[in-house]
Design an enzyme around this catalytic site. Sequence first.
Site, PDB file in Angstrom:
ATOM      1  CD  GLN A   6     -18.036  16.663 119.687  1.00  0.00           C
ATOM      2  OE1 GLN A   6     -16.833  16.648 119.470  1.00  0.00           O
ATOM      3  NE2 GLN A   6     -18.574  16.105 120.759  1.00  0.00           N
ATOM      4  CG  ASP A  63     -13.964  10.472 116.713  1.00  0.00           C
ATOM      5  OD1 ASP A  63     -13.547  10.514 117.880  1.00  0.00           O
ATOM      6  OD2 ASP A  63     -14.769  11.291 116.240  1.00  0.00           O
ATOM      7  CE  LYS A 122     -13.419  16.306 121.094  1.00  0.00           C
ATOM      8  NZ  LYS A 122     -14.629  15.954 120.352  1.00  0.00           N
TER       9      LYS A 122
END
Length: 296
Positions: free
Chosen positions: A98, A121, A54
């Site tokens: 995460q 997200d 990422k």
Amino acid sequence: MTARIIDGKAFAGRVRAQVAEHVERLKRDHGLTPGLAVVLVGEDPASEVYVRNKGRQTVEAGMASFEHKLPADTSEADLLALVRRLNADPAVHGILVQLPLPKHLDAELVINAIDPAKDVDGFHISNVGLLATGQKGMVPCTPLGCLMMLRDLHGSLSGMNAVVVGRSNIVGKPMAQLLLGDSCTVTIAHSRTRDLAAVCRGADILVAAVGRPEMIHGDWVRPGATVIDVGINRVERDGAARLVGDVHFASAAAVAGAITPVPGGVGPMTIACLLANTLTAACRAQGLTEPKGLTA
Ligand code: GUN
């Protein structure tokens, strides 16, 4: 009949190039550099790989990458304090915590502490509600990537029968909402569905997101259907480690009209859509028109 293989790697490369072009323009015309903050708690090896990828792809797209690596025994209070700091930081347009988090941390509490406008997200309860009611919010990356590929392949999805196998909050449920938003007739199937094979055979679009290696065989697929395989399962085959999807590729590809492979299908689209969401969040934060084709 042999299915067309959908090249997710190439598609993701085009999405990233589009994002990079918009980022370049934002910097030039508005002095705005979109920024993504990624928070990793603990040392899960798979998560470390994701976070590294990422960070690299964020920088390659011309955006700012902020990595926060915290020890596995970080307290909930300390993690929440970091989230609040990132919420208040004007250089940060996207925040990703995460998952999975270590067991002593409440993931729902932490996710819902993120400013919904920065929740790239799309996991915050506000974004879930916005998606469910057809309002503009942040959409989870993996289902967004699947939707982009389906639109690219079919143009309009209106009136198609879509079956989503799997009901997770991260993929199955938002995928179903997105397909409904594009006027599909949507069925959400799962491990308790009666005669799952027959349900799958009714699908023009079959999305597999159950996490069971090669569960969906070719005789579950309607001839000519589009098969999107979200599964990434590590299995051992002939003594070697291999990645397989939730779909038995060879048998399904013999029947389907188009199919995503594993690896190289849906997987690369997830980070590409994370970059797209970060760009979208930065544009919205500045009141600028958001780029077309990169949102739901
Ligand atoms: N862990 C595995 N995939 C994801 C993802 O898309 N978002 C977050 N936050 N954690 C993950």
